[in-house]
Enzyme design. Structure first.
Site, PDB file in Angstrom:
ATOM      1  CE  LYS A  66      -1.883   2.895   2.695  1.00 41.13           C
ATOM      2  NZ  LYS A  66      -1.822   4.079   1.812  1.00 41.13           N
TER       3      LYS A  66
ATOM      4  N   GLY B 176       6.997   5.077   8.016  1.00 36.94           N
ATOM      5  CA  GLY B 176       6.155   6.273   8.095  1.00 36.94           C
ATOM      6  C   GLY B 176       6.375   6.980   9.415  1.00 36.94           C
ATOM      7  CB  SER B 177       4.419   9.599  11.033  1.00 36.03           C
ATOM      8  OG  SER B 177       3.160   8.950  11.079  1.00 36.03           O
ATOM      9  CB  THR B 178       6.958   8.301  15.626  1.00 38.06           C
ATOM     10  OG1 THR B 178       8.305   8.132  15.153  1.00 38.06           O
ATOM     11  CG2 THR B 178       6.862   7.737  17.033  1.00 38.06           C
TER      12      THR B 178
ATOM     13  N   GLY C  21       2.973   4.662  13.392  1.00 39.96           N
ATOM     14  CA  GLY C  21       3.666   3.447  13.837  1.00 39.96           C
ATOM     15  C   GLY C  21       3.124   2.956  15.170  1.00 39.96           C
TER      16      GLY C  21
ATOM     17  CD  GLU D 141      13.440   0.817   9.185  1.00 44.58           C
ATOM     18  OE1 GLU D 141      14.118   1.858   9.217  1.00 44.58           O
ATOM     19  OE2 GLU D 141      13.857  -0.271   9.619  1.00 44.58           O
TER      20      GLU D 141
ATOM     21  CB  CYS E  43      13.330   8.914   7.740  1.00 42.69           C
ATOM     22  SG  CYS E  43      14.456   7.855   6.815  1.00 42.69           S
TER      23      CYS E  43
ATOM     24  CD  GLU F 216      10.255  13.013  10.875  1.00 44.53           C
ATOM     25  OE1 GLU F 216       9.121  12.573  11.179  1.00 44.53           O
ATOM     26  OE2 GLU F 216      11.105  12.326  10.299  1.00 44.53           O
TER      27      GLU F 216
HETATM   28  P1  NAD Z   1       2.455   8.478   7.583  1.00 44.49           P
HETATM   29  O1  NAD Z   1       2.754   7.722   8.820  1.00 44.49           O
HETATM   30  O2  NAD Z   1       1.430   9.513   7.626  1.00 44.49           O
HETATM   31  O3  NAD Z   1       2.027   7.483   6.407  1.00 44.49           O
HETATM   32  C1  NAD Z   1       2.830   6.383   6.029  1.00 44.49           C
HETATM   33  C2  NAD Z   1       1.950   5.336   5.392  1.00 44.49           C
HETATM   34  O4  NAD Z   1       1.038   4.868   6.377  1.00 44.49           O
HETATM   35  C3  NAD Z   1       1.093   5.835   4.232  1.00 44.49           C
HETATM   36  O5  NAD Z   1       0.960   4.815   3.267  1.00 44.49           O
HETATM   37  C4  NAD Z   1      -0.250   6.077   4.896  1.00 44.49           C
HETATM   38  O6  NAD Z   1      -1.341   5.991   4.005  1.00 44.49           O
HETATM   39  C5  NAD Z   1      -0.290   4.950   5.893  1.00 44.49           C
HETATM   40  N1  NAD Z   1      -1.189   5.170   7.030  1.00 44.49           N
HETATM   41  C6  NAD Z   1      -1.610   6.336   7.571  1.00 44.49           C
HETATM   42  N2  NAD Z   1      -2.456   6.104   8.580  1.00 44.49           N
HETATM   43  C7  NAD Z   1      -2.562   4.757   8.700  1.00 44.49           C
HETATM   44  C8  NAD Z   1      -3.277   3.901   9.567  1.00 44.49           C
HETATM   45  N3  NAD Z   1      -4.072   4.370  10.523  1.00 44.49           N
HETATM   46  N4  NAD Z   1      -3.135   2.565   9.412  1.00 44.49           N
HETATM   47  C9  NAD Z   1      -2.325   2.057   8.466  1.00 44.49           C
HETATM   48  N5  NAD Z   1      -1.636   2.824   7.595  1.00 44.49           N
HETATM   49  C10 NAD Z   1      -1.749   4.164   7.721  1.00 44.49           C
HETATM   50  O7  NAD Z   1       3.868   9.037   7.112  1.00 44.49           O
HETATM   51  P2  NAD Z   1       4.158   9.972   5.855  1.00 44.49           P
HETATM   52  O8  NAD Z   1       3.726  11.344   6.236  1.00 44.49           O
HETATM   53  O9  NAD Z   1       3.652   9.348   4.620  1.00 44.49           O
HETATM   54  O10 NAD Z   1       5.751   9.895   5.781  1.00 44.49           O
HETATM   55  C11 NAD Z   1       6.579  10.698   6.506  1.00 44.49           C
HETATM   56  C12 NAD Z   1       7.086   9.977   7.737  1.00 44.49           C
HETATM   57  O11 NAD Z   1       7.749   8.774   7.359  1.00 44.49           O
HETATM   58  C13 NAD Z   1       8.114  10.775   8.494  1.00 44.49           C
HETATM   59  O12 NAD Z   1       7.864  10.697   9.870  1.00 44.49           O
HETATM   60  C14 NAD Z   1       9.425  10.087   8.149  1.00 44.49           C
HETATM   61  O13 NAD Z   1      10.437  10.269   9.102  1.00 44.49           O
HETATM   62  C15 NAD Z   1       8.991   8.677   8.039  1.00 44.49           C
HETATM   63  N6  NAD Z   1       9.969   7.898   7.268  1.00 44.49           N
HETATM   64  C16 NAD Z   1      10.783   7.023   7.931  1.00 44.49           C
HETATM   65  C17 NAD Z   1      11.749   6.316   7.231  1.00 44.49           C
HETATM   66  C18 NAD Z   1      12.669   5.351   7.938  1.00 44.49           C
HETATM   67  O14 NAD Z   1      13.284   4.529   7.257  1.00 44.49           O
HETATM   68  N7  NAD Z   1      12.796   5.405   9.239  1.00 44.49           N
HETATM   69  C19 NAD Z   1      11.881   6.483   5.850  1.00 44.49           C
HETATM   70  C20 NAD Z   1      11.031   7.393   5.211  1.00 44.49           C
HETATM   71  C21 NAD Z   1      10.074   8.091   5.934  1.00 44.49           C
END
Ligand code: NAD
Length: 504
Positions: free
Chosen positions: A202, A255-257, A260, A277, A311, A408
C-alpha cells in the site's frame, strides 16, 4: 512571491502514455481491477497542481480480496514450488525491467512527489533497483543449522538429530510513505520475495503512481499471480484494514512515529510480526577540526536534498564554537545558491514539498520558532502560486527545549547551535525521543570514534550523511522504530525459524 518553474524539459511522451491510462486500478491476484466500491482519488503534481491521474480507492473489501490472493499464492505451486535459484533469477529480472524503465520511473516519481529529477534518476530509482539485485542473491543462501543436542530422554542408545529450517513469515502488508515512494516499496518487496513471502503493497495516498508501475513491471517479469498485490488508498481506510487484517502475518511499515504506534495496537490482534521504520531528528556534529570545504556541502545535502523530506535528514547541526560562525555563514550562503523549480526543469535543485499541507506545516514550525526569538539566517518563506515550495532555511539561536529542536519538521529547515565540549554535544545530540541517524564531521580519528560510540542512533555517518545501500542495515533506536531493513537483518524480518527434532 514569484517562482519561475521553467519548462519540463525532462518530461517525455512515455510518461503521458502511462498517465493516460487513468483511472489506475488495483493489482489483485494478478489482475488489474477497479475498487469494489468504484471509488477513486486524484493524484496531482505538487509543483503545478496538474491533475496526473485518478487512482482506485481501496477499502476493506479490496484489502480482503488482496490478502486472500496473497494467502492463496503463498502455497501455490507457481510460488512455493519455485526453486530458490529461479526466485533469485526472477528478482534479477525485476531489477533489469526497472532499469529499462529508469527514465520513465524517475519522471513519474518527480511528477507525483515533486522531487528534483536528478534525485530520482541518479539516487532513488537506482537505489530501488539495487535492492532487487542485492536480494536476488539471497534465496539460494537461506540456511538453517544443525544442532548438537544433549537430550537423551529415551535412553543412552537413542540419539537426537536436530536442525532448523527457515520459512517465509507469510503474507506481508508493506505500507510505505510518500517521501521516497519507489525506494521504500523496493526495500520491502525485494527481501519479502527473496524470503518466499507474498505481499500486499500500500503506497501513500499522494504518491501511488510508481507503486502501480512497479506492479506492472512485476507482472511483466513473471512474478506469479497474487504474489505481489498493490492496493492504492488512504491510510485510515486501506492501511488500517491491512494492519488489522487477521490473515496478514507481518506488517512492514515505514512512516511517522504517530502512525507506527497505532500499528502496534493493530498488530496485537493476531500478534503480527511488525517492523517499524519511523521518524527522526538526526543530529549533525561538526567538530572544531572539520574540513569545512567538505563539511558544508555535505551538511547542506543532508538537510536540503529532497526538500528535507527524508527520515534521516540532518536537521539539528551542532558546530564547535571554533567553526560555528563560519559554518553558519557558509551554510546559509550555500542554501541561497539552490535553485527552486519544477523537478523536471533543467537546473532545479529543489522541487516543491509533496503538498500544500506539508509546506504549511513547515511554515508553521518556522513562524513559531521566529516568534520564540530564533534568527532566520536564510530562507523561511513559502514560494510559488500554490505555496508548495519552501526556501532552504537556516536557523540559529535555538534552544534544546524548542519544538523546532524536538519535533520532525520534514522540510528543508536546519538549526545550527554552537557547543564547546564533546560531553555537552553528546548530551544534546541524545536529548531526543528519536534515535534514527547522526553524522560527525571531523579530521580526527579519536573524535570520530568517541562521538560515534556515544550517539544513541541506528546509523552514524563519519564525514558523510544519508549514505545508504542495500547492504547497510538501517533502523531506528528509541522511538525511531523496531527492527532493521537492508542486509541480512532486512531478510530476517521476513523469515521464521522452525526447529525439527528427531530421535533415532
Ligand atoms: P504516515 O505515517 O502519515 O504514512 C505512512 C503510510 O502509512 C502511508 O501509506 C499512509 O497511508 C499509511 N497510514 C496512515 N495512517 C494509517 C493507519 N491508521 N493505518 C495504516 N496505515 C496508515 O507518514 P508519511 O507522512 O507518509 O511519511 C513521513 C514519515 O515517514 C516521516 O515521519 C518520516 O520520518 C517517516 N519515514 C521514515 C523512514 C525510515 O526509514 N525510518 C523512511 C522514510 C520516511
Amino acid at each position: 512571491m514569484t517562482l519561475s518553474l521553467g519548462p519540463q524539459t525532462r518530461r517525455d511522451s512515455r510518461i503521458d502514455a502511462f498517465l493516460a491510462a487513468s483511472p489506475q486500478r488495483l493489482l489483485i491476484g494478478g489482475t488489474w481491477v477497479a475498487a469494489a466500491s468504484g471509488a477513486t482519488f486524484a493524484s496531482h503534481d505538487p509543483a503545478t497542481g496538474e491533475h496526473l491521474a485518478d487512482c482506485a480507492r481501496a477499502d476493506s473489501a479490496d484489502v480482503d480480496a488482496a490478502v486472500s490472493a496473497a494467502r492463496t499464492a503463498l502455497t501455490s505451486p507457481a510460488w512455493k514450488g519455485m526453486t530458490p535459484a529461479d526466485r533469485g533469477a526472477l528478482l534479477w529480472r525485476v531489477a533489469d525491467l526497472l532499469e529499462a524503465n529508469l527514465d520513465q520511473l524517475a519522471q513519474l516519481e518527480t511528477l507525483d512527489q515533486g522531487k528534483a529529477w536528478g534525485t530520482a534518476r541518479f539516487g532513488e530509482i537506482p537505489a530501488a533497483i539495487a535492492q532487487f539485485r542485492y536480494y536476488a542473491g539471497y534465496p539460494t543462501k537461506i540456511l538453517g543449522t544443525t544442532i548438537p543436542s544433549s537430550l537423551r530422554r529415551q535412553g543412552p542408545d537413542r540419539q537426537v538429530f536436530a536442525y532448523t529450517t527457515r520459512e517465509p513469515v507469510g503474507v506481508v502488508a508493506a505500507i510505505v510513505p510518500w517521501n521516497s515512494p519507489l525506494l521504500m516499496a523496493a526495500m520491502k518487496v525485494a527481501p519479502a520475495l527473496a524470503a518466499g513471502c507474498t505481499v500486499v503493497l500500500k503506497p501513500a495516498e499522494n504518491t501511488s503512481l510508481t507503486a502501480i508501475r512497479l506492479g506492472e513491471l512485476l507482472v511483466e517479469a513473471g512474478v506469479p499471480d497474487g504474489v505481489v498485490n498493490v492496493v492504492t488508498g488512504y491510510g485510515p481506510e486501506a492501511g488500517q484494514a491491512l494492519a488489522d487484517h487477521p490473515d496478514v502475518d507481518k506488517v512492514a511499515f515505514t512512516g511517522s512515529t504517530a502512525v507506527g504506534k497505532r500499528l502496534v495496537t493493530a498488530a496485537s490482534g493476531n500478534l503480527k510480526r511488525l517492523t517499524l521504520e519511523l521518524g527522526g531528528k538526526s543530529p549533525v556534529i561538526v567538530m572544531g577540526d572539520a574540513d569545512l570545504d567538505r563539511t558544508v556541502p555535505g551538511v547542506a545535502a543532508g538537510i536540503f536534498d529532497n526538500g528535507g523530506q527524508v527520515c534521516v535528514a540532518g536537521s539539528r547541526v551542532y558546530a564547535h564554537r571554533d567553526v560555528y560562525a563560519e559554518l553558519v555563514d557558509r551554510l546559509a550562503a550555500h542554501s541561497r545558491t539552490l535553485t527552486l523549480g519544477h523537478g523536471l526543469a533543467e537546473g532545479t535543485d529543489l522541487g516543491p514539498l509533496v503538498s500544500r499541507a506539508q509546506s504549511d506545516r513547515v511554515e508553521q514550525f518556522v513562524r513559531e520558532a521566529a516568534g520564540d526569538g530564533v534568527d532566520v539566517v536564510s530562507g523561511g518563506e513559502q514560494e510559488g502560486d500554490l505555496c508548495t515550495f519552501y526556501r532552504p532555511t537556516v536557523l540559529t539561536g535555538v534552544t534544546q527545549s524548542m519544538r523546532i529542536m524536538r519535533e520532525e519538521v520534514f522540510g528543508p529547515v536546519v538549526t545550527v547551535t554552537p557547543f564547546d565540549e564533546p560531553e555537552e554535544v553528546l548530551a544534546w545530540a541524545n536529548d531526543s525521543s528519536y534515535g534514527l541517524a547522526a553524522s560527525v564531521w571531523t579530521e580526527g580519528l579519536s573524535n570520530a570514534h568517541r562521538i560515534s560510540e556515544g550517539i544513541d542512533s541506528g546509523t552514524v555517518w563519519i564525514n558523510c550523511h544519508s549514505y545508504f545501500g542495500p547492504e547497510l542495515p538501517k533502523g531506528g533506536h528509541k522511538e525511531s522504530g523496531w527492527g532493521y531493513e537492508n542486509g541480512a537483518n532486512g531478510l530476517e524480518n521476513y523469515l521464521e525459524t522452525k526447529t525439527v527434532v528427531t530421535v533415532y
